[in-house]
Scaffold this active site. Sequence first.
Site, PDB file in Angstrom:
ATOM      1  N   SER A  66     -10.110  -0.032   2.785  1.00  0.00           N
ATOM      2  CA  SER A  66      -9.072   0.099   1.769  1.00  0.00           C
ATOM      3  C   SER A  66      -9.289   1.378   0.978  1.00  0.00           C
ATOM      4  O   SER A  66     -10.427   1.811   0.779  1.00  0.00           O
ATOM      5  CB  SER A  66      -9.100  -1.111   0.829  1.00  0.00           C
ATOM      6  N   ASP A  67      -8.180   1.981   0.556  1.00  0.00           N
ATOM      7  CA  ASP A  67      -8.267   3.178  -0.285  1.00  0.00           C
ATOM      8  C   ASP A  67      -7.052   3.209  -1.188  1.00  0.00           C
ATOM      9  O   ASP A  67      -5.992   2.689  -0.823  1.00  0.00           O
ATOM     10  CB  ASP A  67      -8.322   4.449   0.564  1.00  0.00           C
ATOM     11  N   GLN A  68      -7.204   3.807  -2.355  1.00  0.00           N
ATOM     12  CA  GLN A  68      -6.110   3.826  -3.312  1.00  0.00           C
ATOM     13  C   GLN A  68      -6.018   5.149  -4.053  1.00  0.00           C
ATOM     14  O   GLN A  68      -7.042   5.744  -4.403  1.00  0.00           O
ATOM     15  CB  GLN A  68      -6.292   2.699  -4.333  1.00  0.00           C
TER      16      GLN A  68
END
Length: 196
Positions: A66-68
């Site tokens: 996951s990355d944001q």
Amino acid sequence: MKLILASTSPYRRTILEKLCIPFSCAAPNIDETPLKSETADELVQRLAAEKAQSIAKSHKGLIIGSDQVAFAKGTILGKPGNKTKAIEQLKMLSTETVTFYTGLSLLDSDTGRQQTMVETFDVTFKQLSVAQINRYLDLETPYDCAGSFKSEGLGIALFSSLQGRDPNSLIGLPLIALIELLTSFDIDAFDYMQPA
């Protein structure tokens, strides 16, 4: 099912714990520098997928990457890292609507099958004074958070509205989308949930 979160983020770990499914965490080793002319959507998709692939080199199981990033006024905002940059970010975000892009990837290291998607969440900020910004940053020090706030904490006082299907995505791990990805891999999350 062996589930591995490709992250050392305490925020993502806390979110995933809500599902009561046993998992482990591993630190991905990737370069998170955006590529030239890469959009926010493209960036988080690529990094989420690469994080999962990085862990698959040394771990077996279903790996979650996951990355944001936050996107406002034509600019990708990452983690500020310090108070000076956090002040700049929050001054810029005052009265603005910010879109948070969260990339989510699920990789089966045994088969190589991988699915990646992006979840968005919009946050509209109140008009913020410099004194309010400083007070907030002194209280919560969110320098490791994209956009310079923690919505699960005092950051909620900065907003006039929130819009999105899963508030967990704002913190960094969209659980509704994760359950959908698990289902697409023929995995029923309820089969693996254990009492807290």
